[in-house]
Motif scaffolding. Structure first.
Motif, PDB file in Angstrom:
ATOM      1  N   ALA A  46      27.889  71.115  29.647  1.00 61.76           N
ATOM      2  CA  ALA A  46      27.597  71.440  31.041  1.00 61.76           C
ATOM      3  C   ALA A  46      26.093  71.589  31.294  1.00 61.76           C
ATOM      4  N   MET A  47      25.373  72.097  30.308  1.00 62.13           N
ATOM      5  CA  MET A  47      23.964  72.425  30.521  1.00 62.13           C
ATOM      6  C   MET A  47      22.975  71.380  29.984  1.00 62.13           C
ATOM      7  N   ASN A  48      23.337  70.700  28.892  1.00 62.89           N
ATOM      8  CA  ASN A  48      22.412  69.749  28.272  1.00 62.89           C
ATOM      9  C   ASN A  48      23.186  68.745  27.419  1.00 62.89           C
ATOM     10  N   PRO A  49      23.865  67.779  28.061  1.00 62.22           N
ATOM     11  CA  PRO A  49      24.727  66.843  27.328  1.00 62.22           C
ATOM     12  C   PRO A  49      24.059  66.096  26.165  1.00 62.22           C
ATOM     13  N   PRO A  50      22.760  65.711  26.255  1.00 65.18           N
ATOM     14  CA  PRO A  50      22.171  64.993  25.115  1.00 65.18           C
ATOM     15  C   PRO A  50      22.173  65.789  23.806  1.00 65.18           C
ATOM     16  N   THR A  51      22.176  67.102  23.886  1.00 59.77           N
ATOM     17  CA  THR A  51      22.232  67.903  22.663  1.00 59.77           C
ATOM     18  C   THR A  51      23.503  67.589  21.890  1.00 59.77           C
ATOM     19  N   LEU A  52      24.618  67.532  22.591  1.00 55.38           N
ATOM     20  CA  LEU A  52      25.897  67.272  21.936  1.00 55.38           C
ATOM     21  C   LEU A  52      26.114  65.783  21.690  1.00 55.38           C
ATOM     22  N   ALA A  53      25.599  64.939  22.561  1.00 54.87           N
ATOM     23  CA  ALA A  53      25.850  63.502  22.454  1.00 54.87           C
ATOM     24  C   ALA A  53      24.911  62.791  21.482  1.00 54.87           C
ATOM     25  N   VAL A  54      23.691  63.327  21.297  1.00 53.03           N
ATOM     26  CA  VAL A  54      22.714  62.639  20.450  1.00 53.03           C
ATOM     27  C   VAL A  54      22.226  63.526  19.307  1.00 53.03           C
ATOM     28  N   ALA A  55      21.702  64.706  19.633  1.00 52.99           N
ATOM     29  CA  ALA A  55      21.066  65.530  18.598  1.00 52.99           C
ATOM     30  C   ALA A  55      22.037  65.918  17.488  1.00 52.99           C
ATOM     31  N   ILE A  56      23.181  66.472  17.844  1.00 53.96           N
ATOM     32  CA  ILE A  56      24.101  66.967  16.807  1.00 53.96           C
ATOM     33  C   ILE A  56      24.681  65.825  15.963  1.00 53.96           C
ATOM     34  N   PRO A  57      25.162  64.728  16.556  1.00 50.70           N
ATOM     35  CA  PRO A  57      25.634  63.650  15.673  1.00 50.70           C
ATOM     36  C   PRO A  57      24.501  62.977  14.887  1.00 50.70           C
ATOM     37  N   SER A  58      23.272  63.059  15.398  1.00 50.51           N
ATOM     38  CA  SER A  58      22.133  62.487  14.674  1.00 50.51           C
ATOM     39  C   SER A  58      21.883  63.190  13.350  1.00 50.51           C
ATOM     40  N   LEU A  59      22.323  64.427  13.220  1.00 51.37           N
ATOM     41  CA  LEU A  59      22.153  65.142  11.955  1.00 51.37           C
ATOM     42  C   LEU A  59      22.742  64.347  10.798  1.00 51.37           C
ATOM     43  N   TYR A  60      23.796  63.596  11.085  1.00 52.51           N
ATOM     44  CA  TYR A  60      24.485  62.812  10.064  1.00 52.51           C
ATOM     45  C   TYR A  60      24.380  61.312  10.343  1.00 52.51           C
ATOM     46  N   THR A  61      23.345  60.921  11.067  1.00 50.51           N
ATOM     47  CA  THR A  61      23.083  59.529  11.454  1.00 50.51           C
ATOM     48  C   THR A  61      24.272  58.888  12.166  1.00 50.51           C
ATOM     49  N   LEU A  62      24.983  59.673  12.978  1.00 54.73           N
ATOM     50  CA  LEU A  62      26.131  59.172  13.734  1.00 54.73           C
ATOM     51  C   LEU A  62      25.750  58.818  15.170  1.00 54.73           C
ATOM     52  N   ALA A  63      24.495  58.972  15.520  1.00 51.24           N
ATOM     53  CA  ALA A  63      23.976  58.585  16.834  1.00 51.24           C
ATOM     54  C   ALA A  63      22.508  58.233  16.628  1.00 51.24           C
ATOM     55  N   PRO A  64      21.912  57.358  17.468  1.00 52.19           N
ATOM     56  CA  PRO A  64      22.516  56.700  18.610  1.00 52.19           C
ATOM     57  C   PRO A  64      23.493  55.602  18.180  1.00 52.19           C
ATOM     58  N   PRO A  65      24.278  55.091  19.121  1.00 54.32           N
ATOM     59  CA  PRO A  65      24.314  55.422  20.545  1.00 54.32           C
ATOM     60  C   PRO A  65      24.906  56.813  20.764  1.00 54.32           C
ATOM     61  N   PRO A  66      24.657  57.374  21.961  1.00 52.08           N
ATOM     62  CA  PRO A  66      25.187  58.703  22.265  1.00 52.08           C
ATOM     63  C   PRO A  66      26.704  58.753  22.084  1.00 52.08           C
ATOM     64  N   SER A  67      27.154  59.837  21.497  1.00 53.22           N
ATOM     65  CA  SER A  67      28.585  59.997  21.253  1.00 53.22           C
ATOM     66  C   SER A  67      28.967  61.471  21.372  1.00 53.22           C
ATOM     67  N   PRO A  68      29.324  61.905  22.603  1.00 52.23           N
ATOM     68  CA  PRO A  68      29.724  63.307  22.764  1.00 52.23           C
ATOM     69  C   PRO A  68      30.926  63.690  21.900  1.00 52.23           C
ATOM     70  N   GLY A  69      31.849  62.768  21.705  1.00 48.99           N
ATOM     71  CA  GLY A  69      33.027  63.055  20.883  1.00 48.99           C
ATOM     72  C   GLY A  69      32.646  63.314  19.433  1.00 48.99           C
ATOM     73  N   MET A  70      31.773  62.485  18.894  1.00 46.60           N
ATOM     74  CA  MET A  70      31.326  62.675  17.517  1.00 46.60           C
ATOM     75  C   MET A  70      30.497  63.953  17.409  1.00 46.60           C
ATOM     76  N   GLY A  71      29.677  64.212  18.427  1.00 48.68           N
ATOM     77  CA  GLY A  71      28.888  65.446  18.439  1.00 48.68           C
ATOM     78  C   GLY A  71      29.786  66.673  18.451  1.00 48.68           C
ATOM     79  N   LEU A  72      30.846  66.627  19.237  1.00 49.76           N
ATOM     80  CA  LEU A  72      31.769  67.758  19.292  1.00 49.76           C
ATOM     81  C   LEU A  72      32.492  67.922  17.955  1.00 49.76           C
ATOM     82  N   PHE A  73      32.874  66.814  17.334  1.00 54.08           N
ATOM     83  CA  PHE A  73      33.528  66.881  16.026  1.00 54.08           C
ATOM     84  C   PHE A  73      32.611  67.554  14.997  1.00 54.08           C
ATOM     85  N   VAL A  74      31.358  67.122  14.924  1.00 48.24           N
ATOM     86  CA  VAL A  74      30.395  67.708  13.989  1.00 48.24           C
ATOM     87  C   VAL A  74      30.177  69.179  14.318  1.00 48.24           C
TER      88      VAL A  74
END
Length: 155
Positions: A36-64
């Motif tokens: 709700a407040m900052n979608p790129p954090t969940l879609a890019v930053a968090i999945p990027s920890l494990y090289t799962l983004a880009p492209p943006p992936s809110p689902g993968m970010g939520l899973f991580v």
């Protein structure tokens, strides 16, 4: 003459299953706030920890994110065992404190270094003591503590 003092302090291991449940629910609530407040954090930053983004992936970010929440919930359960599991209020307060610690150590200090190391396009500055992130982690900890208190005797 020798004197011995014995202390009968009982330390519990905590309930790791309640920690997992509380951590998952806390991470889901926190994830909703992040979206709700900052979608790129969940879609890019968090999945990027494990090289799962880009492209943006809110689902993968939520899973991580939920996976991290579950693991941190187990650590919380151990802390709850050390301090002596108590009332819902005490566990909620412990959860809030745990949320602040996870924000300061993991989100503000470790995450920027980790994202830089993997070459993430969402690399924040170091240190990253962002107030919205503090709010998210406090909510995570609060939900974790309350859920833990409610389910610890049932699991």
């Amino acid at each position: 003459m020798a004197t011995t003092t014995q202390s009968n302090v009982e330390i519990s291991d905590g309930n790791w299953q309640a920690g997992v449940v509380g951590g998952i629910i806390g991470a889901i609530v926190m994830g909703a706030l992040v979206l709700a407040m900052n979608p790129p954090t969940l879609a890019v930053a968090i999945p990027s920890l494990y090289t799962l983004a880009p492209p943006p992936s809110p689902g993968m970010g939520l899973f991580v994110h939920v996976s991290h929440g579950a693991v941190l919930g187990v650590v919380f359960a151990a802390l709850a065992g050390v301090v002596g599991e108590g009332s819902t209020g005490k566990l909620a307060a412990l959860g809030i404190g745990w949320g602040v610690v996870t924000w300061a150590v993991l989100a503000a200090l470790l995450m920027p270094v980790w994202l830089s190391a993997v070459g993430s396009p969402a690399n924040p500055p170091f240190p990253n003591f962002a107030i919205p992130s503090l709010l998210w982690h406090v909510v995570y900890g609060l939900v974790l503590g309350v859920v833990y208190a409610q389910v610890e005797d049932n699991l």
